[in-house]
Design an enzyme around this catalytic site. Structure first.
Site, PDB file in Angstrom:
ATOM      1  N   ASP A   6      26.948  39.790  39.568  1.00 33.21           N
ATOM      2  CA  ASP A   6      27.187  38.244  39.418  1.00 33.21           C
ATOM      3  C   ASP A   6      25.204  37.968  39.706  1.00 33.21           C
ATOM      4  OD1 ASP A   6      29.241  37.765  38.838  1.00 33.21           O
ATOM      5  OD2 ASP A   6      30.116  37.557  40.783  1.00 33.21           O
ATOM      6  N   CYS A  21      34.686  32.570  33.929  1.00 35.71           N
ATOM      7  CA  CYS A  21      33.348  32.438  33.302  1.00 35.71           C
ATOM      8  C   CYS A  21      33.484  33.601  31.976  1.00 35.71           C
ATOM      9  CB  CYS A  21      32.648  32.809  33.640  1.00 35.71           C
ATOM     10  SG  CYS A  21      31.522  32.005  34.389  1.00 35.71           S
ATOM     11  N   ARG A  28      29.644  24.772  39.467  1.00 36.60           N
ATOM     12  CA  ARG A  28      30.934  25.524  40.367  1.00 36.60           C
ATOM     13  C   ARG A  28      30.736  26.413  40.710  1.00 36.60           C
ATOM     14  NH1 ARG A  28      33.596  29.196  35.932  1.00 36.60           N
ATOM     15  NH2 ARG A  28      34.721  29.703  38.117  1.00 36.60           N
ATOM     16  N   LYS A  77      31.162  31.506  47.175  1.00 31.45           N
ATOM     17  CA  LYS A  77      32.245  30.718  46.059  1.00 31.45           C
ATOM     18  C   LYS A  77      33.230  32.274  46.265  1.00 31.45           C
ATOM     19  CE  LYS A  77      32.222  30.531  40.974  1.00 31.45           C
ATOM     20  NZ  LYS A  77      33.126  31.895  41.646  1.00 31.45           N
ATOM     21  N   ASN A  78      32.887  33.192  45.836  1.00 27.47           N
ATOM     22  CA  ASN A  78      34.344  34.066  45.830  1.00 27.47           C
ATOM     23  C   ASN A  78      34.681  34.409  47.026  1.00 27.47           C
ATOM     24  OD1 ASN A  78      33.446  34.382  43.369  1.00 27.47           O
ATOM     25  ND2 ASN A  78      32.277  35.817  43.038  1.00 27.47           N
ATOM     26  N   ARG A 108      38.982  39.966  30.287  1.00 28.49           N
ATOM     27  CA  ARG A 108      39.314  39.922  30.967  1.00 28.49           C
ATOM     28  C   ARG A 108      40.547  40.348  31.378  1.00 28.49           C
ATOM     29  NH1 ARG A 108      35.479  36.253  34.587  1.00 28.49           N
ATOM     30  NH2 ARG A 108      35.816  36.867  36.132  1.00 28.49           N
TER      31      ARG A 108
HETATM   32  C1  UD1 Z   1      35.111  38.860  40.425  1.00 28.01           C
HETATM   33  C2  UD1 Z   1      34.419  37.592  40.376  1.00 28.01           C
HETATM   34  C3  UD1 Z   1      33.232  37.494  39.435  1.00 28.01           C
HETATM   35  C4  UD1 Z   1      32.614  39.265  39.311  1.00 28.01           C
HETATM   36  C5  UD1 Z   1      33.302  40.483  39.228  1.00 28.01           C
HETATM   37  C6  UD1 Z   1      32.596  41.687  39.931  1.00 28.01           C
HETATM   38  C7  UD1 Z   1      35.134  36.721  42.016  1.00 28.01           C
HETATM   39  C8  UD1 Z   1      36.454  35.065  41.497  1.00 28.01           C
HETATM   40  N1  UD1 Z   1      34.715  36.796  40.429  1.00 28.01           N
HETATM   41  O1  UD1 Z   1      35.751  38.926  38.810  1.00 28.01           O
HETATM   42  O2  UD1 Z   1      32.788  36.803  39.764  1.00 28.01           O
HETATM   43  O3  UD1 Z   1      31.643  39.227  38.089  1.00 28.01           O
HETATM   44  O4  UD1 Z   1      34.721  40.376  39.931  1.00 28.01           O
HETATM   45  O5  UD1 Z   1      31.830  41.672  40.613  1.00 28.01           O
HETATM   46  O6  UD1 Z   1      36.036  36.361  42.573  1.00 28.01           O
HETATM   47  N2  UD1 Z   1      39.491  45.200  34.538  1.00 28.01           N
HETATM   48  C9  UD1 Z   1      40.757  45.477  34.421  1.00 28.01           C
HETATM   49  N3  UD1 Z   1      41.763  45.596  35.020  1.00 28.01           N
HETATM   50  C10 UD1 Z   1      42.436  44.646  35.694  1.00 28.01           C
HETATM   51  C11 UD1 Z   1      41.449  43.686  36.755  1.00 28.01           C
HETATM   52  C12 UD1 Z   1      39.613  44.063  36.123  1.00 28.01           C
HETATM   53  O7  UD1 Z   1      40.698  46.083  33.233  1.00 28.01           O
HETATM   54  O8  UD1 Z   1      43.613  43.924  35.753  1.00 28.01           O
HETATM   55  C13 UD1 Z   1      39.023  45.339  34.877  1.00 28.01           C
HETATM   56  C14 UD1 Z   1      37.136  44.351  34.292  1.00 28.01           C
HETATM   57  O9  UD1 Z   1      37.712  44.190  32.906  1.00 28.01           O
HETATM   58  C15 UD1 Z   1      36.541  44.652  34.691  1.00 28.01           C
HETATM   59  C16 UD1 Z   1      36.095  45.127  36.028  1.00 28.01           C
HETATM   60  O10 UD1 Z   1      37.776  45.641  36.220  1.00 28.01           O
HETATM   61  O11 UD1 Z   1      35.555  45.240  33.674  1.00 28.01           O
HETATM   62  C17 UD1 Z   1      36.109  44.567  37.049  1.00 28.01           C
HETATM   63  O12 UD1 Z   1      36.727  42.843  37.348  1.00 28.01           O
HETATM   64  P1  UD1 Z   1      36.977  43.059  38.867  1.00 28.01           P
HETATM   65  O13 UD1 Z   1      36.443  43.138  39.970  1.00 28.01           O
HETATM   66  O14 UD1 Z   1      38.905  42.637  38.518  1.00 28.01           O
HETATM   67  O15 UD1 Z   1      36.250  40.867  38.418  1.00 28.01           O
HETATM   68  P2  UD1 Z   1      37.462  39.807  38.734  1.00 28.01           P
HETATM   69  O16 UD1 Z   1      37.570  40.329  40.072  1.00 28.01           O
HETATM   70  O17 UD1 Z   1      37.954  39.072  37.601  1.00 28.01           O
END
Ligand code: UD1
Length: 424
Positions: free
Chosen positions: A305, A117, A397, A22-23, A122
């Site tokens: 996840d 989610c 999803r 998925k990701n 986020r």
């Molecule tokens: C992706 C995955 C999600 C998974 C996550 C962590 C997809 C579509 N989703 O989510 O299923 O749970 O990786 O493996 O691939 N953060 C910041 N600032 C930012 C971006 C992130 O502070 O601009 C923080 C977030 O709050 C969190 C951490 O970084 O604490 C990791 O987030 P991130 O790896 O970016 O998650 P996603 O890409 O949203």
């Protein structure tokens, strides 16, 4: 509205084949807008997140065609728009990858803040800082991110936090930028490597994906390609957890065993037999599950996840287990659902203390998000009695044909459609 009705207590046995990740697929389909000719992408999972990304691609002017089951042809040659509609963006987190991809393609993009989610806050600050480093400016207006740039040029970007989303978005934006972009403290998840391989097969020049330094030399043109998506680490891990929780014996096929190591090693520590083959893993219950501790971390740590699913299995282990959530602020909302089924868990902020119970008891429960939904399915499969799971749209999803796959493994699960009024 659909719900799953599960009569628990049947050990899962047999073989299950894992679908495309998925990701990875949500990033790769988005990246296809950058090609100057059509891409053919295989091993596409039939999940609703793919439908939502396909809808966005079509709304931008791309032709998306299912050439055979699990194969999509994407022709981006008529992509004319750089505006993603709010009703599309709100469906999933990955809609924000159109920020990076459209910025690279047009030098501008308008994409509403994404859905996805609810794990607490986020933010997307690191995505925006990354775009700024490449020379773009942004403003947020009525929930829509507006990006624009004269010309994107490579830069040295250090992420304070390891972030999958920002690593992907900056890779997409930098792929056609002038000169060299270096991302330090990059995420190393398997889907980052898959996206880099896809972009390289289109003509990009990306090195180091899978390590914490990714180097991207900008290129002028990207072309259509043929590509196959990697198997889904989390779907595979979920079936492994299901086998353990139901005292089963399952051969999980079409996996990359290396990607499964953090999950395999936890299951082994719980006393489960895990045997790796070239592209499959056999998981066999061999007597009392043992309590263990789990802390989620970015790859190659234990994936967040998989946290709800492993917690569901740990509820059935002998002793006290501690689960620490190391990525998200708020990812234990599903524990209330497990408690309805008899789980004995206390939660304090990012830490859950799980006291093992003998068995779950079937109950009406709901999926509070995608992986939380998988956790209640695991509990229901292992439970004594019948469970009814609502909000299964979250589960669908990210899990392709989950009901069919579980039935093939001997589960007693049915998907029924119910009138919404009946549930009030
Ligand atoms: C992706 C995955 C999600 C998974 C996550 C962590 C997809 C579509 N989703 O989510 O299923 O749970 O990786 O493996 O691939 N953060 C910041 N600032 C930012 C971006 C992130 O502070 O601009 C923080 C977030 O709050 C969190 C951490 O970084 O604490 C990791 O987030 P991130 O790896 O970016 O998650 P996603 O890409 O949203």
């Amino acid at each position: 509205m659909k719900k799953y009705v599960i009569q628990g207590g049947k050990p899962l046995t047999g073989e299950v084949s894992i679908s495309g990740a998925k990701n990875a697929v949500v990033a790769i389909l988005t990246a296809a807008v950058l090609a100057e000719s059509p891409c053919v992408i295989e091993n596409i999972p039939a999940i609703s997140d793919v439908k939502y990304i396909a809808k966005i691609l079509e709304s931008l002017g791309a032709l998306v065609e299912e050439v055979e089951p699990s194969v999509l042809r994407i022709d981006p040659t008529n992509v004319h728009s750089m505006v993603v509609a709010p009703e599309h963006a709100s469906r999933l987190r990955a809609s924000y990858y159109f920020l990076g991809a459209l910025l690279a393609k047009f030098g501008k993009a308008q994409v509403p803040l994404p859905g996805g989610c609810d794990f607490g806050v986020r933010p997307i600050d690191l995505h925006l800082k990354g775009f700024e480093s490449l020379g773009a400016s942004y403003r947020l207006e009525r929930g829509v991110v507006h990006l624009s740039s004269e010309e994107l040029s490579g830069d040295h970007i250090y992420f304070d936090k390891v972030t999958v989303g920002a690593t992907i978005n900056v890779m997409l934006a930098a792929v056609k930028a002038k000169g060299l972009t270096v991302i330090e403290n990059a995420a190393k998840e398997p889907h980052i490597v898959d996206l880099a391989n896809f972009l390289n097969s289109m003509g990009a020049n990306i090195m180091g994906a899978g390590t914490d330094i990714i180097k991207i030399k900008g290129v002028d043109h990207l072309y259509g390609t043929e590509y196959s998506i990697i198997p889904d680490q989390i779907e595979a891990g979920t079936f492994m957890a299901m086998a353990a929780a139901t005292h089963g014996d399952v051969l999980v096929k079409n996996v990359i065993p290396k990607h499964m190591e953090p999950i395999s090693s936890k299951l082994r520590r719980m006393g489960v037999e895990v045997t790796e083959y070239d592209d499959s893993i056999r998981v066999r219950y061999c007597g009392v599950l043992k309590a263990t501790d789990v802390t989620t971390r970015p790859h190659p740590g234990f994936p967040t996840d998989m946290q709800p699913q492993i917690a569901a299995v740990l509820c059935l282990a002998d002793g006290i287990s501690i689960v620490r959530e190391g990525v998200w602020d708020s990812r234990f909302k599903y524990i209330d659902e497990l408690r309805r089924m008899g789980a004995d868990v206390s939660v304090n902020e990012r830490v859950a203390v799980i006291k093992g119970i003998d068995h779950f008891v079937g109950a009406p429960v709901r999926a509070v998000d995608l992986r939380a939904g998988a956790a209640v399915v695991i509990a229901a499969l292992a439970a004594e009695g019948v469970s009814e799971i609502e909000n299964v749209r979250y589960i669908e999803r990210g899990y392709e044909r989950i009901v069919q796959k579980l039935r093939n493994l001997g589960a007693d699960i049915e998907c029924v459609t119910v009138e919404e009024e009946a549930l009030v």
